[in-house]
Design a protein around this motif. Structure first.
Motif, PDB file in Angstrom:
ATOM      1  N   THR A 199      -6.895  -1.737  12.842  1.00 52.95           N
ATOM      2  CA  THR A 199      -7.025  -2.464  11.577  1.00 52.95           C
ATOM      3  C   THR A 199      -8.264  -2.016  10.815  1.00 52.95           C
ATOM      4  N   GLU A 200      -9.367  -1.913  11.510  1.00 55.94           N
ATOM      5  CA  GLU A 200     -10.624  -1.521  10.866  1.00 55.94           C
ATOM      6  C   GLU A 200     -10.534  -0.103  10.307  1.00 55.94           C
ATOM      7  N   HIS A 201      -9.894   0.785  11.053  1.00 61.21           N
ATOM      8  CA  HIS A 201      -9.765   2.165  10.579  1.00 61.21           C
ATOM      9  C   HIS A 201      -8.877   2.215   9.335  1.00 61.21           C
ATOM     10  N   CYS A 202      -7.809   1.416   9.314  1.00 58.80           N
ATOM     11  CA  CYS A 202      -6.945   1.361   8.129  1.00 58.80           C
ATOM     12  C   CYS A 202      -7.727   0.898   6.901  1.00 58.80           C
ATOM     13  N   ARG A 203      -8.593  -0.083   7.095  1.00 58.32           N
ATOM     14  CA  ARG A 203      -9.379  -0.587   5.975  1.00 58.32           C
ATOM     15  C   ARG A 203     -10.395   0.474   5.509  1.00 58.32           C
ATOM     16  N   GLN A 204     -11.007   1.154   6.443  1.00 55.22           N
ATOM     17  CA  GLN A 204     -11.967   2.188   6.082  1.00 55.22           C
ATOM     18  C   GLN A 204     -11.310   3.314   5.290  1.00 55.22           C
TER      19      GLN A 204
END
Length: 465
Positions: A199-204
């Motif tokens: 999830t965090e990588h998608c947001r980044q």
């Protein structure tokens, strides 16, 4: 906030029924609507160029998975042989090219989706090649939704970076449940930190939309355990949440026999799990779109619900662009197409899909052409499921029938639902109440002319809850 239902209402309305991603539903479709019939439909609805104002939605089914999740009812192929994916792409390209040659390719693609299976089973090179092939055949409209389903257990950071580079803007993550006991029972070990990292990588990377899929009714779930999962999901803050009911149908999906029925929550517990999840999500600011979808107020689905552009097709709730729903073309094994008045499904088995393509045919297994009566009932059912209201005058103007007399056989059931607070009936129309949205399938079912003939000892459809 979503209204709460009583135990009595649950017992009364928790019956088997369609999810109405189509009407008529797939069990009604006919083998006589074959590849020849579907080819004629495609040609007729695309010629002459510019004659069909409906935009396009494209779906590609990528069936391969490394291992089987026991809850899954999707059409999947479990294999570690990566060369199988390359073979499949060859047939897929041929199918898409054949169909594209019959189409008006100037029609804009407003929705583009890869599902499965596990689409990220493909290598980076294969994903890039497939995307290039498709987008050279068909024109993506500016602002099109370009979505893919990913499994955090097998999707790498490099793959996510490639997807963003290619032009995907919406990522759908399978989550199901974060509880370790539940994960072991369904053969899907996916810890919270793994999903959080994806999830965090998608947001980044800047993906515009992030969806989570959850399932309630799985083995060993309790109200307390699933409440913990939902609170953890809320902390991760996806834009959309699909909250699906687990359907235990081992006669249709034999691998579900590995799930001990004694571990499944009772109906009342399952419904309490659902209501607790709904309450938590609405308190956290998510809007209840309908049936199983929640979205943040700023999400396209929420805006579509408010402005009357919500639509429903084989991909669930979608946004209708302008006044016209899109034509959906499905490619790959088991994929379904839904045009204006026709449905078609490809062969479910790889061997049959390959055989059809090798023979120079498209891979249509069965389909259906809607009658005038089907179109009428389809419009009524979609009105129940999407805006949640029916104008009798609108139906009369569109279809030339008096609603109350034409559907006289449905009104005893509707009046019973009105007494239970699920709908409001007036002289001019019907509206679904906030409580009734929990039972929207039940409200749609009286308008389904085929449902009585589909009942049996082993239900074709899942239960409402």
């Amino acid at each position: 906030m979503q209204s709460m239902a009583s135990k009595a209402l649950l017992q009364k309305y928790n019956t088997s029924g369609p999810r109405y991603t189509s009407y008529p539903t797939a069990p009604v479709w006919q083998d006589s609507y074959n590849a020849v019939a579907h080819e004629k439909t495609i040609r007729d609805t695309n010629q002459p160029p510019g004659s069909n104002p409906h935009p396009l939605s494209l779906y590609v089914h990528l069936p391969f998975c490394e291992s089987r999740c026991l809850f899954c009812g999707c059409n999947v192929v479990i294999t570690q042989q990566r060369d199988q994916a390359e073979k499949y792409l060859g047939y897929l390209f041929k199918e898409m090219e054949t169909i594209a040659n019959w189409m008006d390719r100037s029609r804009p693609v407003v929705q583009f989706h890869w599902g499965g299976g596990t689409p990220t089973y493909l290598s980076e090179e294969q994903m890039a090649r497939l995307f290039k092939f498709q987008t050279e055949l068909f024109q993506l409209a500016p602002g099109a939704e370009v979505a893919i389903e990913v499994d955090p257990r097998v999707t790498t950071p490099v793959q996510l970076e490639l997807l963003k580079e290619l032009g995907f803007n919406r990522i759908s993550l399978g989550v199901q449940d974060f509880n370790s006991q539940v994960q072991e029972a369904i053969h899907r070990i996916q810890p919270l930190d793994m999903t959080a990292a994806t999830t965090e990588h998608c947001r980044q990377l800047g993906f515009e939309g992030l969806n989570f899929d959850l399932i309630y009714g799985l083995p060993h779930q309790s109200v307390e355990s699933f409440e913990k999962t939902v609170r953890e999901v809320i902390q991760l803050s996806p834009d959309r949440i699909a909250l699906y009911s687990y359907a235990h149908v081992p006669w249709l999906s034999p691998h579900q026999n590995q799930i001990p029925e004694a571990a499944l929550p009772e109906s009342e517990t399952k419904f309490n799990i659902l209501q607790t999840a709904q309450q938590l999500l609405t308190e956290a600011g998510y809007l209840y779109i309908g049936m199983d979808h929640f979205a943040k107020p700023t999400d396209e689905l929420s805006l579509a619900l408010q402005n009357g552009n919500l639509h429903r097709n084989f991909m669930g709730y979608t946004v209708q662009h302008g006044n016209l729903p899109s034509d959906l073309y499905g490619f790959g094994v088991s994929a379904i197409s839904g045009l204006q008045g026709q449905f078609a499904q490809n062969w479910r088995k790889l061997s049959q899909y390959y055989e059809a393509i090798e023979a120079g045919r498209i891979a249509t297994m069965r389909g259906y052409e809607l009658s005038a009566e089907d179109r009428l009932r389809q419009a009524v059912i979609l009105a129940v499921l999407c805006p949640g209201k029916i104008s009798y005058r609108d139906i009369q103007q569109r279809f030339g029938v008096d609603f109350q007399s034409h559907f006289a056989d449905a009104f005893p059931k509707l009046e019973d639902m009105a007494a239970d607070g699920l709908v409001e009936l007036t002289e001019t129309g019907l509206s679904v109440t906030p409580l009734g949205r929990l039972f929207s399938r039940n409200i749609a079912m009286p308008f389904d002319a085929y449902l009585p003939q589909l009942s049996g000892d082993k239900p074709t459809f899942s239960k409402t809850v």
